[in-house]
Design a protein around this motif. Structure first.
Motif: not given
Length: 131
Positions: A28-36, A94-102
């Motif tokens: 809903t906002y123009p600014h955001y950030y996302m990550a793995w 690098d093995t593991g569960a990878y999560y996307c976050a925002a």
């Protein structure tokens, strides 16, 4: 509330490549950030790579030069974002569960890999790198 869904996790051999995808909607906002982020069994969740709405990217030392985070800028819907994590020269570590976050709003560069800074999370995608 932002809804986050990851895809692309699978088993690959060491030295191989894999691309994870993440679709996040209802911004809903123009600014955001996302990550793995990723979490291996018995270990804490760690930030892997992050990108914000200004295009600033941050990488963990363990993946810099091997992983690339990017956003699909062709998406016309301002409420939807598509994020990728291109992983090359994969290692068993690098093995593991990878999560996307925002998260919405602005966040300083120093905090972009801090998991507590993120309000919205996907369900996780398993990546297994065999030796």
């Amino acid at each position: 509330q932002v809804h986050v869904v990851e895809s692309g996790g699978e088993t690959v051999q060491a030295g191989g490549s894999l691309r994870l995808s993440c679709e996040a909607s209802e911004f809903t906002y123009p600014h955001y950030y996302m990550a793995w982020f990723r979490q291996a069994p018995g270990k804490e969740r760690e930030g892997v790579a992050s990108i914000d709405s200004d295009g600033v990217t941050v990488y963990a030392d363990s993946v810099r030069g091997r992983f690339t985070i990017s956003e699909d800028i062709a998406i016309q819907d301002n409420a939807k974002k598509v994020l990728y994590l291109q992983m090359d020269r994969l290692e068993p570590e690098d093995t593991g569960a990878y999560y996307c976050a925002a998260g919405e709003g602005r966040l300083s560069r120093q905090l972009l890999l801090l998991h507590r800074a993120y309000s919205y999370w996907g369900q996780g995608a398993q990546v297994t790198v065999s030796s």
